[in-house]
Design an enzyme around this catalytic site. Structure first.
Site, PDB file in Angstrom:
ATOM      1  N   TYR A 109     -28.336  21.906 -21.573  1.00  0.00           N
ATOM      2  CA  TYR A 109     -29.320  21.659 -22.627  1.00  0.00           C
ATOM      3  C   TYR A 109     -28.777  20.715 -23.692  1.00  0.00           C
ATOM      4  O   TYR A 109     -29.208  19.575 -23.833  1.00  0.00           O
ATOM      5  CB  TYR A 109     -29.731  22.965 -23.313  1.00  0.00           C
ATOM      6  CG  TYR A 109     -30.452  23.993 -22.471  1.00  0.00           C
ATOM      7  CD1 TYR A 109     -30.982  23.679 -21.217  1.00  0.00           C
ATOM      8  CD2 TYR A 109     -30.617  25.293 -22.951  1.00  0.00           C
ATOM      9  CE1 TYR A 109     -31.645  24.635 -20.471  1.00  0.00           C
ATOM     10  CE2 TYR A 109     -31.284  26.249 -22.205  1.00  0.00           C
ATOM     11  CZ  TYR A 109     -31.792  25.926 -20.970  1.00  0.00           C
ATOM     12  OH  TYR A 109     -32.443  26.886 -20.243  1.00  0.00           O
ATOM     13  N   SER A 110     -27.810  21.213 -24.497  1.00  0.00           N
ATOM     14  CA  SER A 110     -27.357  20.503 -25.697  1.00  0.00           C
ATOM     15  C   SER A 110     -26.675  19.178 -25.360  1.00  0.00           C
ATOM     16  O   SER A 110     -26.022  19.029 -24.327  1.00  0.00           O
ATOM     17  CB  SER A 110     -26.384  21.375 -26.488  1.00  0.00           C
ATOM     18  OG  SER A 110     -27.025  22.528 -26.991  1.00  0.00           O
ATOM     19  N   SER A 142     -21.246  26.388 -21.001  1.00  0.00           N
ATOM     20  CA  SER A 142     -20.406  27.458 -20.471  1.00  0.00           C
ATOM     21  C   SER A 142     -20.422  27.431 -18.945  1.00  0.00           C
ATOM     22  O   SER A 142     -21.463  27.159 -18.336  1.00  0.00           O
ATOM     23  CB  SER A 142     -20.902  28.825 -20.954  1.00  0.00           C
ATOM     24  OG  SER A 142     -20.926  28.889 -22.359  1.00  0.00           O
ATOM     25  N   GLU A 225     -32.797  33.618 -22.763  1.00  0.00           N
ATOM     26  CA  GLU A 225     -31.403  33.494 -23.205  1.00  0.00           C
ATOM     27  C   GLU A 225     -31.184  34.248 -24.511  1.00  0.00           C
ATOM     28  O   GLU A 225     -30.176  34.956 -24.675  1.00  0.00           O
ATOM     29  CB  GLU A 225     -31.040  32.021 -23.385  1.00  0.00           C
ATOM     30  CG  GLU A 225     -29.600  31.811 -23.825  1.00  0.00           C
ATOM     31  CD  GLU A 225     -29.281  30.367 -24.138  1.00  0.00           C
ATOM     32  OE1 GLU A 225     -28.100  30.068 -24.386  1.00  0.00           O
ATOM     33  OE2 GLU A 225     -30.207  29.528 -24.159  1.00  0.00           O
TER      34      GLU A 225
END
Length: 386
Positions: A109-110, A142, A225
């Site tokens: 995502y980020s 992660s 999440e």
């Protein structure tokens, strides 16, 4: 089926099948095969088609004997997202392995310029027949080094406003064009990574949702999440959970001779109250998600967990006293206090910062005016890069 009949069935099945010494993979396969892994899902997708209330009965019986593997319809964000938005072929191929923990996953995502504002992603995916070619960079990922797949948001249309030109993919990580670099953390660990994507490919069959409509898919995935982060935060170097952490704080207060200190007792009561309130928020949010809505209440649970972790670390540091100035195996009390104080930022930053959660709560729960966004309606190609 009545709750009593179901309870008897689950209890009998566990009595026949559950053995703490049984290999984890073998056990999970049996749970999935029996339909207990995701009991609220349809039988076609490894479930039992149970109501939410009966699903909780299954989870309670598993908890009674200490058996893992159920409740994945609530906390397995990868399988739940694929079930909601994936095509039938993709679901048939991957939902079972996801429930059996046979595939490793990560979240792409980020980005360096798109963290709190995920709609500003600049990783691009360009259509090439029945696949997409992906180029860009992700960060704070992660498990990227070991993941088989990553849930990827990428820009597929630059000529529409930012929220309308994003597509969501289940991206294969084990391929040329994927470079993973670990990021060293203040806790002396390296759970996070940078991921560089150079002409990497993802099949169109791995697209979740419609082209350019990935923002809605992302909101549902983020809700799952935040539910997990609000319910299952890491409370120690190992696998210590929140309940055990509360017990440890009381034990530490006894060990340091401060259990009768009224200020310490108030601190312990505050931590207990935060745990209880967080549990109620999570139950409320999960009920909304199970009814088909992308719950903003998840933000309350995640924010509460962040506050709980920071407050618990503060209390532990106070109880440790001068020992909190030390770290390492020779001073376990101080070492754990320092680790928890640092690690609390994982929850207050990851999955959307505390500030972002407060904005969501203000706008979507309290009904306050929205934050101004000068670039919200501009074609993304015209948005200035920050």
């Amino acid at each position: 089926m009545s709750a009593t009949d179901l309870r008897n069935e689950v209890s009998a099945w566990l009595a026949a099948e559950w053995d703490p010494a049984r290999p984890t993979k073998e056990w999970l396969a049996a749970v999935v095969e029996a339909g207990w892994a995701a009991p609220r899902w349809p039988r076609e997708w490894f479930g039992r088609g149970l109501s939410d209330e009966l699903g909780h009965v299954v989870e309670e019986e598993f908890r009674n004997v200490g058996a893992p593997g159920t409740g994945q319809d609530r906390h397995n964000l990868y399988a739940a997202t694929v079930l909601t938005f994936g095509g039938d072929e993709l679901k048939r191929r991957l939902i079972g392995p996801m429930l059996r923990d046979e595939v490793s996953m990560c979240l792409l995502y980020s980005e360096p310029d798109a963290g709190s504002d995920l709609a500003a992603v600049r990783t691009r995916a360009d259509r090439d027949g029945d696949r997409w070619i992906v180029n860009g960079q992700k960060v704070w990922t992660s498990s990227a080094a070991t993941a088989d797949y990553g849930m990827l948001v990428a820009r597929t249309n630059w000529d529409v406003p930012k929220h309308r030109g994003i597509t969501f993919f289940l991206f294969p990580m084990k391929q040329a064009g994927v470079e993973v670099r670990p990021l060293h953390q203040i806790t002396d660990e390296a759970h996070f990574n940078e991921v560089f994507l150079t002409d990497a490919a993802v099949p169109d069959a791995h697209r979740l949702g419609d082209v350019d409509r990935g923002w809605g898919v992302l909101q549902t995935a983020l809700a799952y999440e935040r539910s997990v982060m609000g319910d299952r935060a890491r409370a120690g170097r190992g696998t210590t959970g929140m309940a055990e952490m509360g017990d440890e704080l009381v034990a530490l207060a006894r060990e340091t001779g401060r259990i009768d200190d009224p200020v310490v007792r108030q601190d312990l009561a505050r931590v207990a109250a935060l745990r209880l309130g967080n549990g109620w928020n999570n139950q409320r949010a999960k009920a909304e998600v199970e009814q088909g809505s992308s719950s903003s209440v998840m933000s309350l649970g995640k924010l509460a967990m962040s506050r709980l972790l920071h407050e618990s670390a503060r209390v532990r540091t106070s109880l440790a006293g001068a020992r909190a100035m030390l770290e390492g195996p020779d001073e376990p009390v101080g070492d754990e206090a320092n680790f928890l104080a640092f690690n609390a930022y994982f929850t207050s930053i990851g999955g959307g910062t505390d500030q972002i959660q407060r904005t969501i709560i203000g706008e979507r729960i309290l009904g306050l005016p929205k934050e101004p966004e000068v670039d919200r309606d501009l074609p993304f190609s015209e948005v200035r890069r920050g």
